[in-house]
Design a protein around this motif. Structure first.
Motif, PDB file in Angstrom:
ATOM      1  N   THR A   1       0.827  -1.213   0.000  1.00 37.84           N
ATOM      2  CA  THR A   1       0.000   0.000   0.000  1.00 37.84           C
ATOM      3  C   THR A   1       0.855   1.254   0.000  1.00 37.84           C
ATOM      4  O   THR A   1       0.365   2.340   0.302  1.00 37.84           O
ATOM      5  CB  THR A   1      -0.915   0.023   1.241  1.00 37.84           C
TER       6      THR A   1
ATOM      7  N   SER B   1      -0.447   4.142  -2.055  1.00 36.45           N
ATOM      8  CA  SER B   1      -1.874   4.436  -1.900  1.00 36.45           C
ATOM      9  C   SER B   1      -2.104   5.936  -1.744  1.00 36.45           C
ATOM     10  O   SER B   1      -1.422   6.613  -0.975  1.00 36.45           O
ATOM     11  CB  SER B   1      -2.431   3.701  -0.681  1.00 36.45           C
ATOM     12  N   GLN B   2      -3.098   6.433  -2.477  1.00 32.97           N
ATOM     13  CA  GLN B   2      -3.482   7.841  -2.375  1.00 32.97           C
ATOM     14  C   GLN B   2      -4.685   8.029  -1.461  1.00 32.97           C
ATOM     15  O   GLN B   2      -5.209   9.132  -1.338  1.00 32.97           O
ATOM     16  CB  GLN B   2      -3.811   8.386  -3.762  1.00 32.97           C
ATOM     17  N   CYS B   3      -5.106   6.936  -0.806  1.00 25.31           N
ATOM     18  CA  CYS B   3      -6.239   7.001   0.123  1.00 25.31           C
ATOM     19  C   CYS B   3      -5.927   6.102   1.303  1.00 25.31           C
ATOM     20  O   CYS B   3      -6.307   4.926   1.334  1.00 25.31           O
ATOM     21  CB  CYS B   3      -7.530   6.578  -0.574  1.00 25.31           C
ATOM     22  N   LYS B   4      -5.222   6.648   2.291  1.00 25.21           N
ATOM     23  CA  LYS B   4      -4.768   5.842   3.413  1.00 25.21           C
ATOM     24  C   LYS B   4      -5.897   5.424   4.339  1.00 25.21           C
ATOM     25  O   LYS B   4      -5.734   4.525   5.160  1.00 25.21           O
ATOM     26  CB  LYS B   4      -3.705   6.609   4.198  1.00 25.21           C
TER      27      LYS B   4
ATOM     28  N   ARG C   1      -8.687   4.054   3.444  1.00 22.70           N
ATOM     29  CA  ARG C   1      -9.371   2.848   2.957  1.00 22.70           C
ATOM     30  C   ARG C   1      -8.701   1.599   3.480  1.00 22.70           C
ATOM     31  O   ARG C   1      -7.484   1.506   3.552  1.00 22.70           O
ATOM     32  CB  ARG C   1      -9.340   2.818   1.430  1.00 22.70           C
TER      33      ARG C   1
ATOM     34  N   SER D   1      -7.662   0.403  -9.298  1.00 27.34           N
ATOM     35  CA  SER D   1      -8.114   1.712  -8.856  1.00 27.34           C
ATOM     36  C   SER D   1      -7.022   2.758  -9.069  1.00 27.34           C
ATOM     37  O   SER D   1      -5.830   2.500  -8.881  1.00 27.34           O
ATOM     38  CB  SER D   1      -8.507   1.659  -7.381  1.00 27.34           C
TER      39      SER D   1
ATOM     40  N   ASP E   1      -6.327   5.201  -7.289  1.00 29.37           N
ATOM     41  CA  ASP E   1      -5.623   5.629  -6.072  1.00 29.37           C
ATOM     42  C   ASP E   1      -4.562   4.623  -5.641  1.00 29.37           C
ATOM     43  O   ASP E   1      -3.896   4.824  -4.633  1.00 29.37           O
ATOM     44  CB  ASP E   1      -6.607   5.883  -4.935  1.00 29.37           C
TER      45      ASP E   1
ATOM     46  N   HIS F   1      -4.603   1.889  -4.172  1.00 25.53           N
ATOM     47  CA  HIS F   1      -4.719   1.637  -2.735  1.00 25.53           C
ATOM     48  C   HIS F   1      -3.977   0.386  -2.307  1.00 25.53           C
ATOM     49  O   HIS F   1      -3.326   0.366  -1.274  1.00 25.53           O
ATOM     50  CB  HIS F   1      -6.188   1.525  -2.345  1.00 25.53           C
TER      51      HIS F   1
ATOM     52  N   ARG G   1     -15.214   6.427  -2.648  1.00 22.12           N
ATOM     53  CA  ARG G   1     -14.004   6.249  -3.454  1.00 22.12           C
ATOM     54  C   ARG G   1     -13.280   7.580  -3.597  1.00 22.12           C
ATOM     55  O   ARG G   1     -13.883   8.601  -3.896  1.00 22.12           O
ATOM     56  CB  ARG G   1     -14.376   5.698  -4.838  1.00 22.12           C
ATOM     57  N   SER G   2     -11.988   7.557  -3.369  1.00 21.47           N
ATOM     58  CA  SER G   2     -11.214   8.791  -3.430  1.00 21.47           C
ATOM     59  C   SER G   2     -10.962   9.210  -4.865  1.00 21.47           C
ATOM     60  O   SER G   2     -10.961   8.397  -5.789  1.00 21.47           O
ATOM     61  CB  SER G   2      -9.876   8.584  -2.721  1.00 21.47           C
TER      62      SER G   2
ATOM     63  N   CYS H   1      -3.534  -0.884   7.312  1.00 18.78           N
ATOM     64  CA  CYS H   1      -2.817   0.260   6.737  1.00 18.78           C
ATOM     65  C   CYS H   1      -1.752  -0.164   5.740  1.00 18.78           C
ATOM     66  O   CYS H   1      -1.530   0.514   4.742  1.00 18.78           O
ATOM     67  CB  CYS H   1      -2.183   1.087   7.854  1.00 18.78           C
TER      68      CYS H   1
END
Length: 1772
Positions: free
Chosen positions: A1115, A1118-1121, A1123, A1137, A1139, A1141, A1606-1607, A1684
């Motif tokens: 991860t 990941s641009q969306c921590k 999630r 995706s 992001d 993730h 969804r980011s 995470c």
């Protein structure tokens, strides 16, 4: 589980109640009125088992609010504000520390180490500019700011500066209204009486009559479990599950956590019978170590009132904090004696051990907030505490709670206050009060001889707990009086305590005696740790007593006499004596054989007397003077005990005590260790020096020789061989140790009072000799220097006085600097420094000789330094050097050195004799300068035949027996000095002949060395010539073997990225399109197996070769921590995706193996593991169940193997696409027709087991829908796609391809292996894409070029992944690949994204993952049959695919352009494309070219169709938009370049091997237009319709303009980084100190741990926050890493200042990136130096995390630190 009886709440009127209370208060009967109310409402509030929130509200309404109104008679908030306004600003901070809160102690100003500041006072005071120490509080203490006795200067911070008016002159009670004072007095007294009465009530089933409810009690009872420190969590949990009905494991863990935190917990509610049954089961099943869990059956009403008492104490604390007057009033009332003569606080003090944990803590906090904050009351309480001290400590010793939650811990708050401690010592015999109960505890440990015997067999912890009294004694002695502060009363009290202390030392004298074992080895190791632990606790007390005695003559004399008399009582009066004669001196020596009689290393009484003795000179006293006349005080008997210890150690060195095992060796080690030597070894040497100063020199030496057993050795005839069986070797070693002891007695004078030195000189000398061994870091020096509790003993000043600090030499690296000794200090080096062990001595000598050689010094001698002068009291010691016995010994050893052969001589003896002669010459020189003619070593040395001069000249002339150059150099130096000093004594002597003798001898030695060197060089030349000739002969005879051998490397690669393509191609290389450049071989083409060492070409039909690889979920990008990672079982990975993730990352160490060799190797590991698990259950650094293993060569962690596929272009037939005339629009039209034609009917798509709504079409069915010319070209294009050569892959290669695909699927999704799952190929494509993106982002962060900057192992891994992804379709059914391809195409060409349970849109898809997947799948679109050999090498297909995907990516960038302006760019480590560059042009308008205008038009149209807001001033200018698009798509182009370079083999142009931010070189290589508008223009209406379809999606609008789970990302994607940490570590500690356990109702967390990825703080390594993952109990940190970091985490344990790396169920500790001013980390905050963030270290951590090296780091740490295996990492 429990029975619940609800007690109805009775009617309640507050006004009526208050009137009754006020009337009762006026009559003096408030307590009965309160009890009348409480006995009803306490049970209804706390007896109904309400939820915490409701219980709090009811308690406030019915219990506390009425009391506040009673106190104030109006709105309490108004009254409290008025009272607060009358408060005088407090000079005392008094903040009570929470667990883990930062504390600061000033090294310059604190009176003792217990004086600390809170962070607010520290930040607002002068001490932050001083030298200070930082630590974390264990909870319970308070800030000392404002306490003038705690600080020598700057006692106040800016927040607590002193007032102009002296507060002591005004009683704060006078500021209170009279009526409020009366009510407060009555209420406080009533509340305290109630608290004491209830908490000390010892019945469990009823209450005092005035609290008993009317009528019979309900049959509602509670089984209450209490805390102890004997049972573990698991034992309690198992017991509760057996005893409590329907108790789950989770409930049992919650009960255990509550019991540990609060001291007790209700585990069952019900009738008495059921509760008693539960209690009986717990009692009978919890007997661990013969002690069961404490459990009681209590009535609900009793528990309710006890709970109310706890709340009432909290309420009282809040009340007294609101007003100074209320605090003073509370203090006076709580300390007021009651009818029985005891105050209420006194009663709580005495009943402390009867309370449970939380009740103790609250009572202590109330005490500190009240009594201890009032100076007068604190003094009164100190007297009471001292009065009951024996009782308190006796109860504490029997108790089983930790010291910090017992009232005994309050001693540090009292006895560290100098004025209080002095008053208590003087008026209340504090020292004796402390020592008497400790002596009573020691009585139980005495043996028949009255000596302490601390046996392991005694498991009771009472004595260990009693040792806390020694800390109190140390605190009490901190207030050392000056000579003017002594009084008669203080002297009497101190001497009484001193006498008791001597009784303790007498008990310790002779502990753990050892006797030499003969015959057989010791059967079991005796106990020795207990005695040393006690010794280390007593050391500080001994030093303090010595310092007290040294400040007053009267006290000193009496204390010395007491110690001497006590020591005389320890002597053996039956010891016999015998006479010995040496050199005409006859001496009566004590008869004792160390080899056969017992000896003890523990002699604290003798050593204490030695410590007192050095202060005689301060008072002009002499040994044996009338004032110190003690019967039986004989210096010979005084030196006997320490002399026995020295002989014991010498015999052990000689090997005489080998059969006594490790216990003796450990005792000897700690005897010399820095932790113990100050009060053990050093004092023994001091006692021997005292004896040398008080006894005739010849007599003293004879005593030493007798005890060492060397009286025969010093006789000349000893060298004559005899028939006697004598162990000569051991005698030689004993003689060496004897001479070493003489060197120490004569040369070690750096003790104040012994030599004319200061404490600073002593400390500097210690540092000098440590740095003579090697340069050391600050922590190494601190570890090897004595630990002084006195903060003023400034070690740092001593270090800086003699050494220079050198920072790390490597620029940009993290590491600690070293201290190097200053040049002028090397002259102080003494090779026989008494704190050197043998290793240190040898290393120091080598270092110094090496230093002199490097400096090209003419003299390499290491002579003895000039020692300081003895004080007059010890001046007689130097007479040893001119004594007849020593001169005889020196002469004898010199004669044996000259002799041709001597059986009792050694070179070590000679070296030590030369150092003794050097000391004598230094002493002679000093006496000559001072005009003292009584010292005449030279005269005695020149007597006799041969004399010293003749012997030394003989040795210099012919050093045949001397092998060491250092001894030869020293010999020449001694001879030279001897002549110089002799000249000073007699001017008639000439030195010419001797100098010539020394120089000629030196020249002869040098000539001999050169002659030997020439002979060695000639011999070496002959050997080399012979070997060379043999090599040439072998090559000539085996020429055929060398023709094809590449000896340079085990891996042979083709043209790599580092090669400049222009050397082979004159034109710029192009990877795609009709004009694709010629490929070359890249990657590994030939490799050597690291297991069998056989070399082989990489081909498709030969023996398969593989790379060791490791696949892991990731991860990091990941641009969306926020999630959570998606469950792999339900994940559809086809459209990744945007992001990023979670992804699948693969890396490799780059080492190659044959597939069958690896299989054999792995099978051997499996067999080995099966055998090991039956013997050693704990895991290794790798998990064999997860298929993990260590690379056989480099031991990198691996869990799969990556098959090596040959160059792809070698597997296809060369084809010329020039005759294919197919435009992008026609190509796109054909694919769109294919997608539409493949759509199934609904009934067909619902068929069982078919997840895809597509039915693949044949190529012929598609071409029928096209025009003839287009159809023919379309047909021709796919004929080239299917044109392959070379046949099928070998079986072994196919097997490895299937295995790798299965492993990537299993590890990448976190699911069970499944060979035929339709997602296998998708995950294989995705891991290739994810790994390439990660490499690109890392190189972008490092500002490194895309090619040529990566390690070869990364290059080989990427190349292998791309080739495998290209051939992955060969191991999957073609129908599956076709359907994947159709789904991918429908995503862009149809509405495939918006269908399904989770509809997506254009901005939800990562386009590079899409590009990789569609590139690899498209060749199978029209394949016939079940298998295929198509490869994605059609350059035109790939060009059009890239153009389509790039177009989609540009649309993404345009749609999300405004989001990139919202500050998203600042989230990365370093944003490569800094927007500040736009500002470089200032406000200048740049020219808008045609491409920019066209892109701007498209931008406006695309955003309009997407429903974006109309154009505004915030929209970019055309040139700004163009620049932004180029920046945003550059990462995509970089990744595409890596992909197609490894896919096609087309070499990289030189421009891309350098760092560039321009898109043009990438576009040129990928055959893309540099004007991105061309991708949209003139491509036909079809592309326009496709773009319109992307932008008009309803899903897109909901993503952009409504809340969505969804980011939405922005481009370019920022490179992730670990969280920002504060520069000052104390700020981080302070932030974390407010963290509370989320599962424990706001209680403090013991180990708060911060995730460095997202910043979340969790409660680590605690049962309270355990959860379950996949049927495994895991701690909060492990659970967080799964959410995470997909099972991999990097966390900071703030209070330990250490990093935790977690990888699944394994982990390791590494230092935190915080360092002190010396560049050193401080795990555990042991040194306490201020810490600041080291950016280099943190950057290395970020690199480790981002490059996925955490699992490998964990494995390597476990391999090198075996103790890490025993830790249950999953519980963290």
């Amino acid at each position: 589980m429990a029975m619940k009886n609800v007690i109805a709440t009775p009617e309640y009127r507050q006004d009526t109640l208050l009137e009754e209370w006020w009337n009762s208060c006026e009559k003096g009967n408030l307590l009965p009125a309160l009890k009348k109310h409480w006995r009803i409402f306490v049970l209804s509030v706390f007896g109904n088992n309400h939820d915490p929130g409701k219980e709090e509200r009811l308690a406030h309404k019915f219990l506390f609010r009425p009391m506040e109104y009673f106190l104030c008679r109006q709105d309490p908030e108004v009254v409290f504000e008025e009272l607060k306004a009358k408060n005088m600003p407090s000079q005392l901070c008094g903040k009570v520390f929470k667990t883990g809160e930062p504390t600061y102690s000033c090294r310059d100003c604190a009176n003792d180490p217990t004086c600390v500041l809170c962070i607010d006072c520290f930040q607002n005071g002068a001490h932050k500019n001083h030298r200070y120490k930082m630590n974390t509080s264990g909870g319970g203490g308070y800030c000392d700011c404002g306490d003038q006795e705690a600080w020598t200067s700057h006692p106040f911070c800016n927040l607590h500066s002193p007032n102009e008016v002296n507060q002591d002159e005004k009683n704060p009670i006078e500021t209170l209204p009279v009526d409020l004072t009366d009510r407060a007095s009555a209420l406080f007294m009533a509340a305290l009486q109630y608290i004491v009465e209830v908490l000390t009530w010892n019945q469990c089933d009823n209450l005092p009559s005035d609290l008993q409810v009317e009528g019979e009690l309900n049959d509602t009872y509670i089984t209450m479990l209490f805390n102890d420190e004997v049972h573990t969590f698991d034992q309690v949990i198992k017991t509760l599950q057996r005893a409590v009905k329907h108790c789950t494991a989770q409930q049992a863990r919650e009960f255990a956590t509550l019991v540990d935190r609060e001291g007790r917990a209700t585990v069952y509610r019900g009738c008495f019978t059921s509760c008693e049954q539960c209690r009986t089961i717990i009692d009978s099943t919890s007997r661990h170590g013969s002690k069961p869990l404490k459990v009681q059956v209590m009535h609900t009403v009793v528990v309710a009132h006890q709970t109310f008492c706890l709340r009432l104490m909290v309420w009282l604390q809040k009340m007294i904090e609101k007003s100074d007057g209320l605090r003073r009033l509370f203090c006076l009332l709580s300390m007021k004696p009651q009818e029985d003569g005891k105050s209420l606080m006194e009663k709580l003090l005495l009943h402390d051990t009867q309370l449970w944990k939380v009740a103790r803590i609250l009572s202590h906090q109330l005490l500190m907030a009240g009594v201890l904050m009032d100076q007068e009351c604190k003094k009164q309480f100190a007297v009471i505490f001292t009065k009951w001290y024996p009782n308190v400590m006796r109860d504490f010793a029997r108790d089983d709670h930790d010291h910090e939650v017992c009232v005994a811990s309050l001693s540090v708050q009292i006895y560290t206050v100098p004025s209080l401690a002095r008053m208590l010592v003087t008026d209340h015999d504090l020292l004796d009060v402390i020592l008497v109960p400790f002596l009573a505890a020691c009585e139980e440990k005495k043996n028949a001889n009255g000596v302490l015997s601390l046996s392991k067999a005694d498991r009771t912890p009472s004595f260990k707990r009693a040792c806390f009294m020694l800390y109190d004694l140390k605190y009490a002695l901190l207030c050392k009086p000056t000579s003017d502060e002594w009084s008669d009363k203080l002297r009497e009290s101190f001497l009484r305590g001193h006498q008791s202390f001597l009784k303790l030392l007498k008990m310790m004298q002779g502990m753990d005696e050892v006797k030499r074992q003969t015959g057989m080895h010791l059967e079991y190791e005796p106990e020795w740790e207990g005695a040393f632990n006690l010794q280390m606790r007593v050391d500080d007390v001994i030093s303090s007593f010595t310092e007290w005695c040294s400040t007053d003559r009267t006290v000193y004399i009496e204390a010395y006499k007491q110690a001497a008399q006590m020591l005389s009582q320890c002597r053996d009066t039956t010891q016999k004596s015998e006479q010995h004669t040496v050199c005409g001196h006859t001496v009566k020596c004590l008869k004792y054989d160390v080899q056969s009689q017992p000896v003890s290393i523990h002699l604290p009484l003798s050593r204490y007397l030695a410590g007192l003795h050095v202060y005689m000179g301060d008072y002009n006293l002499q040994f044996g003077c009338p004032e110190l006349n003690v019967q039986g005080l004989d210096p010979v008997k005084m030196i006997e005990p320490p002399l026995k210890v020295q002989v014991l150690i010498a015999q052990s060195q000689a090997g005489l005590w080998r059969r006594n095992g490790y216990a003796l060796l450990n005792q000897i080690y700690f005897y010399h260790n820095v932790k113990c030597r100050q009060e053990m070894y050093d004092k023994d040497i001091l006692m021997l020096q005292i004896g040398a100063s008080a006894v005739d020199s010849n007599e003293f030496l004879i005593h030493l020789l007798n005890r060492y057993g060397l009286l025969l050795w010093i006789r000349p005839e000893y060298d004559v061989p005899t028939g006697q069986d004598d162990n000569v070797r051991q005698t030689i070693m004993l003689a060496e140790e004897f001479l070493n002891l003489l060197l120490i007695i004569l040369g070690e004078r750096y003790v104040p009072g012994l030599g004319q030195v200061t404490h600073e000189d002593t400390l500097k000398r210690e540092v000098i000799h440590l740095l003579c061994i090697s340069p050391m870091s600050n922590s190494e020096l601190s570890k090897n220097l004595p630990d002084s509790t006195n903060l003023k003993a400034d070690i740092e000043d001593a270090i800086h006085a003699v050494a220079n600090f050198r920072k790390p030499t490597s620029v940009g690296t993290a590491g600690s600097g070293k201290f190097e000794l200053k040049n002028e200090c090397y002259k102080e080096f003494n090779p026989y420094f008494y704190h050197y062990c043998r290793t240190d001595q040898s290393q120091a000598e080598e270092t110094q000789i090496k230093r002199k050689k490097e400096e090209k010094s003419a003299n390499h001698t290491l002579p003895p330094p000039v020692p300081p002068k003895f004080t007059p009291q010890f001046a007689q010691i130097s007479n040893l050097l001119q004594s007849d016995v020593l001169v005889h010994i020196l002469s004898l050893i010199l004669q044996r050195s000259v002799a041709v052969r001597s059986r009792s001589w050694s070179e070590t003896q000679l070296d030590r004799v030369l150092h003794l002669i050097g000391l004598a010459l230094h002493e002679q020189r000093r006496n000559i300068h001072e005009g003292n003619h009584n010292f005449d070593f030279i005269g005695k040395a020149l007597k006799g035949e041969p004399n010293f001069t003749q012997l030394l000249e003989s040795l210099v002339t012919d050093p045949k027996n001397i092998s060491h150059d250092s001894t030869k150099d020293l010999l020449s130096w001694i001879l030279q000095k001897f002549i110089e000093v002799r000249q000073m004594t007699s001017s008639a002597e000439a030195n010419g002949p001797v100098e010539q003798l020394a120089s000629s001898s030196k020249e002869e030695n040098e000539a001999a060395k050169k002659r030997k060197a020439r002979l060695a060089a000639k011999r070496k030349e002959k050997i080399i010539a012979k070997i060379s000739q043999m090599q040439q002969n072998f090559i000539r005879d085996n020429a055929d073997l060398f023709e094809s051998t590449d000896a340079d490397s085990s891996l042979t690669r083709g043209t790599s990225e580092m090669d400049i393509s222009e050397s082979a191609h004159h034109e710029t290389p192009v990877a795609l399109g009709k004009y694709q450049s010629l490929p070359c071989s890249i990657g590994i083409t030939k490799a050597t197996c690291i297991l069998c060492q056989e070399e082989q070409e990489i081909s498709h039909n030969s023996r398969a070769m593989v790379l060791a690889g490791f696949v892991q979920r990731s991860t990091v990008m990941s641009q969306c921590k926020s999630r959570n990672p998606t469950d792999g079982e339900n994940l559809d990975p086809l459209f990744t995706s945007s992001d990023l993730h979670v992804g699948s990352f693969t890396n490799s160490c780059g080492h190659t193996m044959h597939a069958d060799c690896w299989q054999s190797f792995f099978q051997a590991i499996l067999v080995k593991e099966r055998r090991r698990l039956s013997r050693i259950p704990h895991s290794l650094s790798y998990n064999i169940v997860q298929l993990e293993y260590l690379c056989p060569l480099c031991e990198s962690l691996s869990n799969t193997v990556i098959p090596l596929v040959p160059a792809l272009h070698s597997l296809v037939t060369d084809s010329d696409l020039c005759d294919v005339n197919l435009s992008f629009g026609d190509w796109l039209d054909g694919l769109q027709k294919t997608v539409k034609n493949a759509t199934k009917q609904e009934s067909t798509s619902a068929s069982k087991g078919d997840p895809f709504p597509f039915l693949p079409s044949s190529l012929s069915s598609i071409t029928k829908m096209m025009a003839d010319s287009v159809a023919s070209n379309f047909q021709l294009l796919w004929q080239y796609v299917n044109n392959t050569k070379g046949g099928r892959f070998s079986e072994s290669l196919m097997e490895m391809m299937k295995k790798f695909a299965k492993d990537v699927y299993s590890f990448g999704l976190g699911v069970d292996p499944d060979d035929m799952n339709h997602r296998v190929s998708i995950v294989a494509w995705n891991t290739c894409a994810y790994t390439i993106i990660n490499l690109e982002q890392y190189l972008r962060y490092e500002n490194k070029p895309l090619f040529g900057a990566s390690p070869s192992r990364n290059v080989d891994c990427i190349n292998a992944l791309v080739k495998f992804a290209a051939v992955c379709s060969h191991i999957m059914p073609q129908e599956v690949i076709k359907k994947h391809c159709l789904r991918l195409l429908s995503g862009l060409l149809s509405n495939g994204l918006g269908e399904g349970d989770d509809p997506q849109c254009i901005i939800d898809v990562d386009m590079f993952h899409y590009l990789v997947a569609v590139t690899m799948a498209l060749p199978s679109l029209y394949t016939e049959g079940t298998t295929a050999s198509n490869l994605p090498l059609n350059s035109l297909n790939n060009q059009y695919i890239l153009e389509l995907v790039l177009t989609a990516h540009i649309v993404q960038v345009m749609l999300l352009h405004d989001r990139s302006q919202d500050g998203e760019e600042g989230k990365g480590w370093v944003l490569l494309y800094d927007r500040s560059q736009d500002g470089e042009e200032g406000g200048m308008e740049m020219e808008n070219d045609a491409d920019s205008v066209a892109l701007m038009s498209m931008y406006t149209e695309i955003r309009r169709k997407a429903g974006c807001l109309p154009p505004s001033n915030n929209d970019p200018l055309p040139w700004q938009l163009t620049r932004h698009i180029k920046r945003a798509v550059l990462p995509f182009l970089r990744c595409a370049t890596v992909l197609y370079h490894n896919l096609t083999g087309v070499p990289i142009p030189a421009q891309l091997q350098e760092w560039t931010e321009e898109v043009e070189p990438f576009c040129s290589y990928l055959s893309l237009p540099t004007s991105f508008s061309e991708l949209f223009l003139n491509q036909g209406e079809l592309l326009e319709r496709v773009v319109n379809q992307w932008c008009s999606s309803d899903v897109l609008r909901s993503r952009l303009y409504s809340a969505s789970s969804r980011s939405v990302v922005s481009y370019p994607l920022p490179v992730n980084h670990l969280i920002d940490l504060p520069d000052d570590y104390s700020q981080l500690i302070n932030q974390i100190s407010s963290f509370t356990c989320p599962s424990s109702k706001g209680n403090d967390s013991q180990l708060p741990t911060m995730c460095l990825v997202c910043g979340l703080v969790v409660c680590s390594q605690s049962y309270c926050c355990q959860t379950e993952i996949k049927d495994m109990k895991v701690g909060a940190a492990t659970e967080h890493t799964y959410r995470c970091g997909a099972g991999v985490g990097i966390l900071l344990r703030v209070r330990e200042c250490q990093i935790v790396l977690l990888a699944g169920t394994k982990g390791c500790f590494i230092p935190a990136p915080y360092v002190d001013s010396y560049g050193e980390t401080d795990q555990g905050l042991r040194r306490g130096n201020p810490l600041h963030l080291c950016k280099d270290s943190y950057k290395n951590l970020q690199k480790m995390w981002f490059t996925h090296c955490i699992p490998e780091t964990v494995a390597h740490n476990i391999e090198s630190h075996m103790n890490l295996m025993s830790i249950h990492w999953q519980h963290l």
